[in-house]
Design a protein around this motif. Structure first.
Motif, PDB file in Angstrom:
ATOM      1  N   SER A 176       8.430 -43.456 -44.792  1.00 38.30           N
ATOM      2  CA  SER A 176       7.840 -41.740 -45.043  1.00 38.30           C
ATOM      3  C   SER A 176       8.776 -40.336 -45.574  1.00 38.30           C
ATOM      4  O   SER A 176       8.254 -39.641 -46.678  1.00 38.30           O
ATOM      5  CB  SER A 176       7.610 -40.994 -43.728  1.00 38.30           C
ATOM      6  N   THR A 179       7.374 -41.286 -50.261  1.00 37.69           N
ATOM      7  CA  THR A 179       6.279 -40.243 -50.700  1.00 37.69           C
ATOM      8  C   THR A 179       6.758 -39.101 -51.534  1.00 37.69           C
ATOM      9  O   THR A 179       7.650 -38.320 -51.409  1.00 37.69           O
ATOM     10  CB  THR A 179       5.607 -39.305 -48.883  1.00 37.69           C
ATOM     11  N   ASN A 180       5.689 -39.639 -52.452  1.00 39.48           N
ATOM     12  CA  ASN A 180       5.980 -38.915 -53.869  1.00 39.48           C
ATOM     13  C   ASN A 180       4.678 -37.890 -53.959  1.00 39.48           C
ATOM     14  O   ASN A 180       3.682 -38.393 -53.394  1.00 39.48           O
ATOM     15  CB  ASN A 180       6.862 -39.170 -55.000  1.00 39.48           C
ATOM     16  N   ILE A 181       5.131 -36.236 -53.840  1.00 40.96           N
ATOM     17  CA  ILE A 181       3.442 -35.692 -54.076  1.00 40.96           C
ATOM     18  C   ILE A 181       2.801 -35.310 -55.261  1.00 40.96           C
ATOM     19  O   ILE A 181       3.831 -34.385 -55.821  1.00 40.96           O
ATOM     20  CB  ILE A 181       3.547 -34.178 -52.962  1.00 40.96           C
ATOM     21  N   GLU A 186      -2.626 -34.075 -51.453  1.00 40.81           N
ATOM     22  CA  GLU A 186      -1.375 -34.991 -51.297  1.00 40.81           C
ATOM     23  C   GLU A 186      -0.264 -33.907 -50.702  1.00 40.81           C
ATOM     24  O   GLU A 186      -0.339 -34.385 -49.529  1.00 40.81           O
ATOM     25  CB  GLU A 186      -1.347 -36.028 -51.954  1.00 40.81           C
ATOM     26  N   LEU A 190       0.615 -33.749 -46.035  1.00 36.18           N
ATOM     27  CA  LEU A 190       1.943 -34.528 -46.407  1.00 36.18           C
ATOM     28  C   LEU A 190       2.087 -33.846 -44.305  1.00 36.18           C
ATOM     29  O   LEU A 190       1.383 -33.118 -43.744  1.00 36.18           O
ATOM     30  CB  LEU A 190       1.978 -33.571 -47.050  1.00 36.18           C
TER      31      LEU A 190
END
Length: 191
Positions: A176, A179-181, A186, A190
């Motif tokens: 986790s 995780t790039n948003i 997205e 999150l």
């Protein structure tokens, strides 16, 4: 001060267009803090030599030096080129500004592995996706990135894969952190 803290420069690439997010990604709020603040808090135990690659003066409030891309509109390849040209250290941690769940432990392991390997690039992978914007880059790569910018070879993954990188696998319990948003959808998913 630890050896890592003294010998690694950190560059956070904040200069993207944020087209899908429709606002400056590094300044997007997540659980009460901007993305960039989460990233800085994860890095600070490992290095105080932090530079933000951006010309957006809104980032001044975080108290770290800002540098503008040497060449505009060259994407992450241009950002890495700018970082390596600016750096005085051999090992440089390059991060994107859209990874608010990154952790000190994951970054510490990356830095340790990068310093112990002979490869000029070491970045994270989950086995399915590579994350070259969570990676360590040797200053010796400056000519490679300069040439890529000059020739407008701006696809990052093919460029880094040509350099025989070390890909450090991140186990599921820590994935986790990668995780790039990139979009509001997205961000809303999150947790």
């Amino acid at each position: 001060m630890s050896q890592s803290k003294e010998n690694i420069a950190v560059y956070i690439l904040c200069g993207g267009k944020s087209t899908r997010m429709q606002e400056e990604k590094g300044l997007v709020d997540f659980q009460g803090k901007p993305f960039i603040q989460w990233i800085l808090e994860a890095i600070f135990p490992l290095s105080s030599n932090i530079t933000l690659v951006t010309k957006n003066k809104a980032y001044q409030k975080f108290g770290f030096p800002l540098i503008s891309d040497l060449q505009d509109d060259k994407g992450p390849v241009g950002g890495i080129y700018t970082a390596l040209a600016h750096s005085d250290t051999q090992t440089n941690l390059i991060l994107s500004c859209d990874i608010p769940k990154i952790t000190t432990n994951v970054l510490s392991e990356l830095i340790t592995q990068a310093k112990n390997c002979k490869n000029s690039i070491c970045f994270l992978t989950d086995g399915l996706h590579d994350y070259p914007l969570i990676g360590c880059y040797s200053k010796s790569l400056l000519p490679v990135f300069a040439e890529a910018v000059l020739e407008s070879r701006l696809k990052l993954c093919p460029l880094v894969n040509e350099q025989n990188p070390m890909k450090l696998f991140v186990y599921q319990k820590n994935q986790s952190a990668l995780t790039n948003i990139n979009s509001k959808a997205e961000l809303h998913s999150l947790t």
